[in-house]
Design an enzyme around this catalytic site. Structure first.
Site, PDB file in Angstrom:
ATOM      1  N   ARG A  23       0.702  -1.234   0.121  1.00 46.35           N
ATOM      2  CA  ARG A  23      -0.199  -0.068   0.073  1.00 46.35           C
ATOM      3  C   ARG A  23       0.916   1.401  -0.059  1.00 46.35           C
ATOM      4  O   ARG A  23       0.273   2.314  -0.055  1.00 46.35           O
ATOM      5  CB  ARG A  23      -0.821  -0.032   1.286  1.00 46.35           C
ATOM      6  CG  ARG A  23      -2.284  -0.895   0.984  1.00 46.35           C
ATOM      7  CD  ARG A  23      -2.894  -1.294   2.300  1.00 46.35           C
ATOM      8  NE  ARG A  23      -3.329  -0.287   2.905  1.00 46.35           N
ATOM      9  CZ  ARG A  23      -3.724  -0.249   4.150  1.00 46.35           C
ATOM     10  NH1 ARG A  23      -3.635  -1.427   4.786  1.00 46.35           N
ATOM     11  NH2 ARG A  23      -4.450   0.954   4.886  1.00 46.35           N
ATOM     12  N   THR A  89       2.074 -13.610  11.650  1.00 49.04           N
ATOM     13  CA  THR A  89       3.085 -13.124  12.984  1.00 49.04           C
ATOM     14  C   THR A  89       3.851 -14.043  13.687  1.00 49.04           C
ATOM     15  O   THR A  89       4.892 -13.732  13.939  1.00 49.04           O
ATOM     16  CB  THR A  89       2.533 -11.944  13.629  1.00 49.04           C
ATOM     17  OG1 THR A  89       1.157 -12.543  14.076  1.00 49.04           O
ATOM     18  CG2 THR A  89       1.997 -10.615  12.898  1.00 49.04           C
ATOM     19  N   GLY A 149      -6.899  -6.439  16.404  1.00 47.79           N
ATOM     20  CA  GLY A 149      -7.116  -7.528  17.292  1.00 47.79           C
ATOM     21  C   GLY A 149      -7.730  -7.160  18.662  1.00 47.79           C
ATOM     22  O   GLY A 149      -7.446  -5.877  19.019  1.00 47.79           O
ATOM     23  N   ASN A 178      -5.197  -4.679  20.299  1.00 49.30           N
ATOM     24  CA  ASN A 178      -3.912  -5.174  20.582  1.00 49.30           C
ATOM     25  C   ASN A 178      -3.176  -4.026  19.451  1.00 49.30           C
ATOM     26  O   ASN A 178      -3.364  -3.873  18.343  1.00 49.30           O
ATOM     27  CB  ASN A 178      -3.845  -6.410  19.898  1.00 49.30           C
ATOM     28  CG  ASN A 178      -2.424  -7.259  19.896  1.00 49.30           C
ATOM     29  OD1 ASN A 178      -1.467  -6.531  20.251  1.00 49.30           O
ATOM     30  ND2 ASN A 178      -2.030  -7.959  19.058  1.00 49.30           N
ATOM     31  N   ALA A 371      29.169  40.955   0.277  1.00 49.74           N
ATOM     32  CA  ALA A 371      27.923  40.414  -0.536  1.00 49.74           C
ATOM     33  C   ALA A 371      28.235  39.793  -1.900  1.00 49.74           C
ATOM     34  O   ALA A 371      29.213  40.475  -2.478  1.00 49.74           O
ATOM     35  CB  ALA A 371      26.968  41.544  -0.834  1.00 49.74           C
TER      36      ALA A 371
HETATM   37  C1  UD1 Z   1      -1.594  -7.184  13.933  1.00 48.73           C
HETATM   38  C2  UD1 Z   1      -2.119  -8.053  14.917  1.00 48.73           C
HETATM   39  C3  UD1 Z   1      -3.384  -7.544  15.616  1.00 48.73           C
HETATM   40  C4  UD1 Z   1      -3.066  -5.953  15.958  1.00 48.73           C
HETATM   41  C5  UD1 Z   1      -2.444  -5.423  15.009  1.00 48.73           C
HETATM   42  C6  UD1 Z   1      -1.839  -4.008  15.379  1.00 48.73           C
HETATM   43  C7  UD1 Z   1      -1.692 -10.479  14.748  1.00 48.73           C
HETATM   44  C8  UD1 Z   1      -2.147 -11.769  14.155  1.00 48.73           C
HETATM   45  N1  UD1 Z   1      -2.376  -9.557  14.587  1.00 48.73           N
HETATM   46  O1  UD1 Z   1      -2.794  -7.354  12.757  1.00 48.73           O
HETATM   47  O2  UD1 Z   1      -3.802  -8.057  16.583  1.00 48.73           O
HETATM   48  O3  UD1 Z   1      -4.064  -5.275  16.235  1.00 48.73           O
HETATM   49  O4  UD1 Z   1      -1.269  -6.126  14.306  1.00 48.73           O
HETATM   50  O5  UD1 Z   1      -1.381  -3.106  14.186  1.00 48.73           O
HETATM   51  O6  UD1 Z   1      -0.441 -10.611  14.976  1.00 48.73           O
HETATM   52  N2  UD1 Z   1       4.176  -9.601   9.433  1.00 48.73           N
HETATM   53  C9  UD1 Z   1       5.379 -10.282   9.065  1.00 48.73           C
HETATM   54  N3  UD1 Z   1       5.352 -11.540   8.561  1.00 48.73           N
HETATM   55  C10 UD1 Z   1       3.903 -12.239   8.402  1.00 48.73           C
HETATM   56  C11 UD1 Z   1       2.834 -11.274   8.835  1.00 48.73           C
HETATM   57  C12 UD1 Z   1       3.023 -10.104   9.295  1.00 48.73           C
HETATM   58  O7  UD1 Z   1       6.520  -9.984   8.935  1.00 48.73           O
HETATM   59  O8  UD1 Z   1       3.819 -13.495   8.012  1.00 48.73           O
HETATM   60  C13 UD1 Z   1       4.818  -8.408  10.140  1.00 48.73           C
HETATM   61  C14 UD1 Z   1       4.164  -7.139   9.096  1.00 48.73           C
HETATM   62  O9  UD1 Z   1       5.191  -6.771   8.224  1.00 48.73           O
HETATM   63  C15 UD1 Z   1       3.713  -6.362  10.070  1.00 48.73           C
HETATM   64  C16 UD1 Z   1       3.543  -6.869  11.198  1.00 48.73           C
HETATM   65  O10 UD1 Z   1       3.846  -8.361  11.224  1.00 48.73           O
HETATM   66  O11 UD1 Z   1       4.995  -5.309  10.567  1.00 48.73           O
HETATM   67  C17 UD1 Z   1       2.004  -7.164  11.435  1.00 48.73           C
HETATM   68  O12 UD1 Z   1       1.188  -7.975  10.564  1.00 48.73           O
HETATM   69  P1  UD1 Z   1      -0.261  -7.481   9.803  1.00 48.73           P
HETATM   70  O13 UD1 Z   1      -0.355  -8.607   8.704  1.00 48.73           O
HETATM   71  O14 UD1 Z   1       0.170  -6.120   9.547  1.00 48.73           O
HETATM   72  O15 UD1 Z   1      -1.041  -7.677  11.040  1.00 48.73           O
HETATM   73  P2  UD1 Z   1      -2.550  -7.111  11.424  1.00 48.73           P
HETATM   74  O16 UD1 Z   1      -3.332  -7.691  10.440  1.00 48.73           O
HETATM   75  O17 UD1 Z   1      -2.201  -5.640  11.249  1.00 48.73           O
END
Ligand code: UD1
Ligand code: CA
Length: 456
Positions: A23, A89, A149, A178, A371
């Site tokens: 994005r 995550t 979350g 969260n 100047a």
């Molecule tokens: C996550 C949390 C959610 C929280 C929110 C806050 C989880 C499951 N959910 O959701 O509870 O409210 O953040 O912003 O943790 N990432 C990786 N690898 C992956 C997936 C994610 O490195 O496979 C990293 C992303 O780059 C990012 C972070 O983890 O920096 C969060 O991932 P994202 O997919 O944005 O989670 P959210 O759905 O926002």
């Protein structure tokens, strides 16, 4: 800092930086986009290190040599791991398994796209572990909880985190959310992460499931609260600008509380490392790139731009001045309007008051630069230096063709093109000598009397 962690507690921070950042619509990975003059990743690495994390492990996306290079530059001791597939995550955290397997007292799992979290906040999560929790989650009251979350509590204890997509209507009504950052007791961390499954709406391994798993094992989970502005995540350029604005507010307020006057703080832009001493006055519309320090009582007049430069105490800069990398302005020196300084030392009390370029130069104490003075420092291939001695006086509209030295106390006549060094206390004039022909103009006009005048 609140609750400084005991140095004996060995803390590992795992930083998740594998975000695709689609994005952002950018050739650059999201976590390398900058807030207040340094990458979001740098903010997070510095924050956890300041909170006492002695070991750092960064999880990057596939083929992200640029992110790995930034980690090596910022934290040469950090371990870098690659997450080949984006499976959630918890999966990302487990990509740092070799670091986790080395063991730690406390584990911090943080996201690299939340640049505003303060070291104190990370430290508060660590402190919650020392007070008996196995998991401490950073929470905030969301104005709009959609997408986050939800933190489900019973009394003071955290029972579970429900991802928005998995939440019931009643759970979606919860506004306590969260932030993404979590501290886990080191002894349990690896086992908890390994037990996370992917039976959910997104078929992802959720880090957040660690809470329910810890509870099921009879352990305690708690929430540490932070203001929403602090936990703000960045997913697109609009949010990047919001994070920038929040960081600028924080930096300006810290400067003002430390004794800096800003007439219109909302028009002054600072970098993460800008150092402003007491009684510095900053007029409106001033931009500080990284690496700037300003000494006590200095004044930065309106619409000036400074980067990698130092300004001595009592000096005045601008209005409309530009200090480029390597500009070192001595105490009580004056840099006036439309003056550009690059890689130059300007001595104490020297005056460079108007319309001048000084690059690759040294200017002695109390010298006066007229100047329109220009140091001609570049021949298209190489750069050369100009030395101007203490108390020297450079007449207006002079070009100093480097390499050249103007001795202490020497004068250069206005409009000179100086190509040879000038001895101390001499006068150098390097321009055509003035010739005067008395009555010439009158004779000229007479010789044209009666002739029709062509329009210009
Ligand atoms: C996550 C949390 C959610 C929280 C929110 C806050 C989880 C499951 N959910 O959701 O509870 O409210 O953040 O912003 O943790 N990432 C990786 N690898 C992956 C997936 C994610 O490195 O496979 C990293 C992303 O780059 C990012 C972070 O983890 O920096 C969060 O991932 P994202 O997919 O944005 O989670 P959210 O759905 O926002
Ligand atoms: Ca996110």
């Amino acid at each position: 800092m609140t609750n400084p962690p005991p140095s004996s507690a060995h803390c590992l921070a795992v930083i998740l930086a594998a975000g695709e950042g689609t994005r952002m619509k950018s050739a650059r990975p999201k976590v390398l986009h900058e807030v207040a003059g340094r990458s979001m990743l740098a903010h997070v690495l510095a924050g956890v290190a300041q909170a006492g994390a002695g070991r750092l492990a960064v999880v990057v996306g596939p083929d992200r040599a640029d992110v790995s290079a930034e980690v090596r530059r910022l934290a040469p001791d950090a371990q870098v791991f690659e997450q080949r597939e984006r499976l959630g995550t918890a999966h990302a955290a487990l990509c740092a398994r070799p670091a986790l397997a080395q063991g730690c007292d406390e584990l911090l799992v943080v996201f690299a796209d939340t640049p505003l979290i303060r070291p104190d906040t990370y430290a508060a999560l660590r402190a919650a572990l020392r007070e008996g929790a196995s998991v401490a989650v950073l929470g905030f009251e969301a104005r709009d909880p959609t997408g986050y979350g939800r933190l489900l509590r019973e009394g003071a204890e955290l029972v579970a985190i429900r991802e928005h997509k998995d939440a019931s209507a009643a759970e979606r009504a919860v506004t306590l959310c969260n932030a993404g950052v979590m501290a886990i007791a080191g002894a349990q961390a690896l086992a908890l992460l390994e037990r996370v499954g992917n039976d959910n709406a997104q078929k992802e391994f959720y880090l957040t499931d660690v809470v329910a798993l810890a509870r099921a094992a009879g352990d305690k989970a708690v929430v540490v609260l932070a203001p929403e502005d602090e936990v703000m995540g960045v997913n697109d350029r609009v949010q990047l600008a919001s994070a920038e604005a929040a960081m600028q507010t924080r930096l300006r307020e810290a400067a003002m509380r430390a004794g800096v006057t800003m007439i219109a703080p909302q028009t002054v832009f600072l970098s993460w490392d800008t150092q402003l001493a007491r009684d510095v006055l900053i007029e409106p519309h001033v931009f500080f790139g990284p690496g700037v320090s300003v000494g006590e009582g200095a004044v930065i007049h309106a619409s000036s731009h400074l980067a990698q430069a130092s300004v001595g105490p009592g000096a005045t800069i601008g209005p409309f001045a530009r200090l480029r990398p390597g500009a070192r302005i001595g105490a009580s020196a004056k840099i006036g309007n439309f003056v550009e300084i690059k890689a130059a030392d300007i001595g104490e009390g020297a005056a460079v008051s108007h319309l001048t370029y000084l690059g690759d130069a040294t200017v002695g104490a109390r010298a006066n630069i007229g100047a329109g003075t220009i140091t001609c420092n570049y021949d298209g291939f190489d750069k050369f230096r100009t030395h101007i001695g203490a108390g020297a006086f450079i007449g207006s509209n002079s070009a100093l063709v480097a390499p050249v030295t103007i001795g202490d106390g020497a004068y250069v006549g206005s409009g000179s093109v100086v190509t040879q060094s000038v001895a101390p206390d001499s006068l150098a004039i390097a321009r055509g000598r003035q010739v005067e022909k008395p009555g010439w103009a009158q004779d000229f006009r007479r010789s044209h009397e009666g002739k029709p005048r062509q329009r210009p």
